[in-house]
Design a protein around this motif. Structure first.
Motif, PDB file in Angstrom:
ATOM      1  N   THR A   9       0.879  -1.091  -0.165  1.00 31.84           N
ATOM      2  CA  THR A   9      -0.097   0.161   0.070  1.00 31.84           C
ATOM      3  C   THR A   9       0.873   1.348  -0.169  1.00 31.84           C
ATOM      4  O   THR A   9       1.742   1.479   0.683  1.00 31.84           O
ATOM      5  N   GLU A  10       0.486   2.151  -0.794  1.00 31.06           N
ATOM      6  CA  GLU A  10       1.360   3.474  -0.846  1.00 31.06           C
ATOM      7  C   GLU A  10       0.141   4.529  -0.560  1.00 31.06           C
ATOM      8  O   GLU A  10      -1.031   4.380  -0.872  1.00 31.06           O
ATOM      9  N   GLU A  11       0.661   5.642   0.537  1.00 30.86           N
ATOM     10  CA  GLU A  11      -0.443   6.637   0.700  1.00 30.86           C
ATOM     11  C   GLU A  11       0.064   7.783   0.161  1.00 30.86           C
ATOM     12  O   GLU A  11       1.512   8.192   0.432  1.00 30.86           O
ATOM     13  N   LEU A  12      -0.391   8.919  -0.149  1.00 31.48           N
ATOM     14  CA  LEU A  12      -0.294  10.113  -0.504  1.00 31.48           C
ATOM     15  C   LEU A  12      -1.012  11.064   0.466  1.00 31.48           C
ATOM     16  O   LEU A  12      -2.178  11.222   0.227  1.00 31.48           O
ATOM     17  N   PRO A  13      -0.563  11.764   1.393  1.00 31.02           N
ATOM     18  CA  PRO A  13      -1.565  12.533   2.191  1.00 31.02           C
ATOM     19  C   PRO A  13      -1.876  13.889   1.389  1.00 31.02           C
ATOM     20  O   PRO A  13      -1.138  14.746   1.263  1.00 31.02           O
ATOM     21  N   ALA A  14      -2.950  13.767   1.102  1.00 30.66           N
ATOM     22  CA  ALA A  14      -3.572  14.918  -0.038  1.00 30.66           C
ATOM     23  C   ALA A  14      -3.483  16.130   0.926  1.00 30.66           C
ATOM     24  O   ALA A  14      -3.335  17.288  -0.021  1.00 30.66           O
ATOM     25  N   PHE A  15      -3.537  15.976   2.030  1.00 36.97           N
ATOM     26  CA  PHE A  15      -3.428  17.292   2.814  1.00 36.97           C
ATOM     27  C   PHE A  15      -2.063  18.147   2.830  1.00 36.97           C
ATOM     28  O   PHE A  15      -1.965  19.019   3.198  1.00 36.97           O
ATOM     29  N   LEU A  16      -1.016  17.473   2.496  1.00 39.55           N
ATOM     30  CA  LEU A  16       0.165  17.839   2.243  1.00 39.55           C
ATOM     31  C   LEU A  16       0.327  18.772   0.804  1.00 39.55           C
ATOM     32  O   LEU A  16       1.138  19.359   0.593  1.00 39.55           O
ATOM     33  N   THR A  17      -0.462  18.408  -0.133  1.00 39.24           N
ATOM     34  CA  THR A  17      -0.104  18.716  -1.382  1.00 39.24           C
ATOM     35  C   THR A  17      -1.398  19.823  -1.490  1.00 39.24           C
ATOM     36  O   THR A  17      -2.503  20.085  -0.638  1.00 39.24           O
ATOM     37  N   GLU A  18      -1.221  20.696  -2.424  1.00 40.29           N
ATOM     38  CA  GLU A  18      -2.296  21.754  -2.646  1.00 40.29           C
ATOM     39  C   GLU A  18      -3.698  21.078  -2.946  1.00 40.29           C
ATOM     40  O   GLU A  18      -3.766  20.118  -3.775  1.00 40.29           O
ATOM     41  N   THR A  71      -6.775  20.122  -4.650  1.00 42.08           N
ATOM     42  CA  THR A  71      -7.237  20.352  -6.050  1.00 42.08           C
ATOM     43  C   THR A  71      -8.924  20.475  -6.059  1.00 42.08           C
ATOM     44  O   THR A  71      -9.272  19.975  -5.023  1.00 42.08           O
ATOM     45  N   GLU A  72      -9.205  20.997  -6.931  1.00 46.32           N
ATOM     46  CA  GLU A  72     -10.739  21.182  -7.132  1.00 46.32           C
ATOM     47  C   GLU A  72     -11.588  20.115  -7.010  1.00 46.32           C
ATOM     48  O   GLU A  72     -12.604  19.755  -6.681  1.00 46.32           O
ATOM     49  N   LEU A  73     -10.900  19.102  -7.648  1.00 40.90           N
ATOM     50  CA  LEU A  73     -11.428  17.668  -7.584  1.00 40.90           C
ATOM     51  C   LEU A  73     -11.684  17.129  -6.110  1.00 40.90           C
ATOM     52  O   LEU A  73     -12.643  16.504  -5.767  1.00 40.90           O
ATOM     53  N   VAL A  74     -10.445  17.405  -5.413  1.00 40.91           N
ATOM     54  CA  VAL A  74     -10.735  16.851  -3.947  1.00 40.91           C
ATOM     55  C   VAL A  74     -11.761  17.584  -3.362  1.00 40.91           C
ATOM     56  O   VAL A  74     -12.767  16.934  -2.254  1.00 40.91           O
ATOM     57  N   ALA A  75     -11.954  18.721  -3.617  1.00 42.87           N
ATOM     58  CA  ALA A  75     -12.823  19.654  -2.879  1.00 42.87           C
ATOM     59  C   ALA A  75     -14.404  19.142  -3.413  1.00 42.87           C
ATOM     60  O   ALA A  75     -15.331  19.347  -2.648  1.00 42.87           O
TER      61      ALA A  75
END
Ligand SMILES: O=C(O)CCC(=O)C(=O)O
Ligand SMILES: [Fe+2]
Length: 374
Positions: A63-72, A74-78
């Motif tokens: 499993t790999e994880e990308l903490p999206a809160f560390l990146t800008e 995106t409008e898609l996440v919003a």
């Protein structure tokens, strides 16, 4: 309105705490379609891949994880957040929600690792409400979100659709047999609980400040200047400690407990003692303490429980016991945490080990730990 009214209202609304009977956190799982279009899901996977920020939280899991809160953001996440929040409000009776954590997770059946394959063991989440949006469906076999508490019902959202549920409902993802599965994992809590936690903290800071002011006055009245000078010349003990980075250390980092104190290059973490850690642990305690926890609120037990609370599954627990109790060196990591927290100058290691051993033995025996230091 008086200044403290907002805090008092928030505390009243936030009650009962998570794990203490708020039925909404056991909200049944539900599939929500069209959170993102399939094209938007593809775009989000591409953006996550392009960010290059994936980390492997546990070498035994594929499993790999990308903490999206560390990146800008995106409008898609919003957009995904807005859609699942609306669904949680309608289906689970959620109020105004705040983000606890947001991650992109990639389960790759061909990656090295064995313990649980390309999935997640059954667990509960942080916060009160959770959502999993499927954004990458290039996998075959397995890969559903399974709910142990609901007769093992397994949900397979289409690409761009989500599974929402209360955070206390036990769930996990069955390992994908082939290919790569990618999800956007969203964790939320009630906004007023955040306000309540901040308010409780401000009260605590107020009380501590008054006590500190008295102590300072007393000290200034009676201090012995010569002795103070001598002390100042003594070597300054570092008010922080380093320890080897572990899987659990990573989880603590991911959930914001150790802030920027993780050094990627050396894989070590430094614990701050400036009060930020305990503030976050208190909030985490409110969000994740086992409901049968018998300990009264206490600085050291908070650290222990917070630590145990992030170990949300059997594999993690077994790893803790093997790593920290099996080889006669109980509690290296948590011991370091507690030791620094309780006594920045050093010492106390034996007491700390006792605490951990008691807790770990109780956890292994699936008994509710008694309170060794209250
Ligand atoms: O991958 C899934 O289906 C579930 C993910 C999950 O439970 C989590 O990230 O906490
Ligand atoms: Fe989860």
């Amino acid at each position: 309105r008086r200044w403290y009214d907002r805090g008092r209202e928030a505390m009243a609304k936030c009650h009962p705490q998570r794990g203490a009977g708020d039925a909404r956190e056991n909200c049944a799982p539900l599939l929500v379609d069209d959170v993102l279009t399939p094209d938007e899901a593809d775009a989000l996977v591409a953006a996550a891949d392009a960010s290059g920020g994936y980390r492997r939280p546990n070498p035994a899991h594929r499993t790999e994880e990308l903490p999206a809160f560390l990146t800008e953001k995106t409008e898609l996440v919003a957009k995904a957040q807005r859609a699942v929040i609306a669904a949680l409000q309608e289906h689970c009776g959620a109020g105004e929600l705040i983000e606890v954590a947001t991650l992109v997770k990639k389960y790759d059946a061909s990656a090295p690792g064995s313990a649980f394959g390309a999935g997640l063991p059954q667990h509960k989440d942080h916060g009160r409400f959770s959502a999993t949006v499927l954004i990458g469906d290039g996998f075959f076999g397995g890969g559903g979100t399974r709910f142990e508490d609901f007769d093992n019902v397994t949900l397979f959202p289409a690409k761009g659709a989500a599974v929402i549920h209360g955070a206390m409902v036990r769930h996990g993802s069955d390992p994908a047999q082939k290919g790569v599965r990618v999800i956007l994992a969203l964790f939320f809590d009630e906004d007023h609980c955040n306000v309540a936690a901040e308010f409780q903290l401000s009260l605590l800071v107020g009380v501590v400040s008054v006590l500190a002011a008295f102590a300072l006055g007393y000290f200034l009245l009676f201090m012995d200047f010569e002795e103070t000078t001598a002390r100042r010349e003594a070597p300054v003990e570092a008010a922080s400690a380093r320890d080897t980075m572990s899987y659990y250390g990573r989880r603590l980092v991911e959930f914001g407990l150790l802030g920027e104190h993780f050094d990627e290059r050396t894989e070590t973490w430094t614990i701050d003692t400036d009060g930020d850690l305990i503030r976050k642990l208190r909030i985490l305690w409110g969000a994740t303490a086992p409901s049968d926890a018998p300990c009264p609120f206490d600085a050291a037990t908070v650290v222990v429980y917070a630590y145990i609370a992030v170990m949300t599954n059997e594999a993690a627990r077994a790893k803790l016991l093997a790593e920290y109790c099996g080889d006669g060196r109980p509690g290296i990591v948590i011991g370091g945490l507690l030791d620094v927290f309780l006594n920045p100058g050093g010492g106390r290691v034996a007491a700390v080990s006792d605490v951990l051993t008691t807790m770990a033995t109780a956890v292994a025996a699936k008994k509710s730990p008694t309170c060794p230091i209250a």
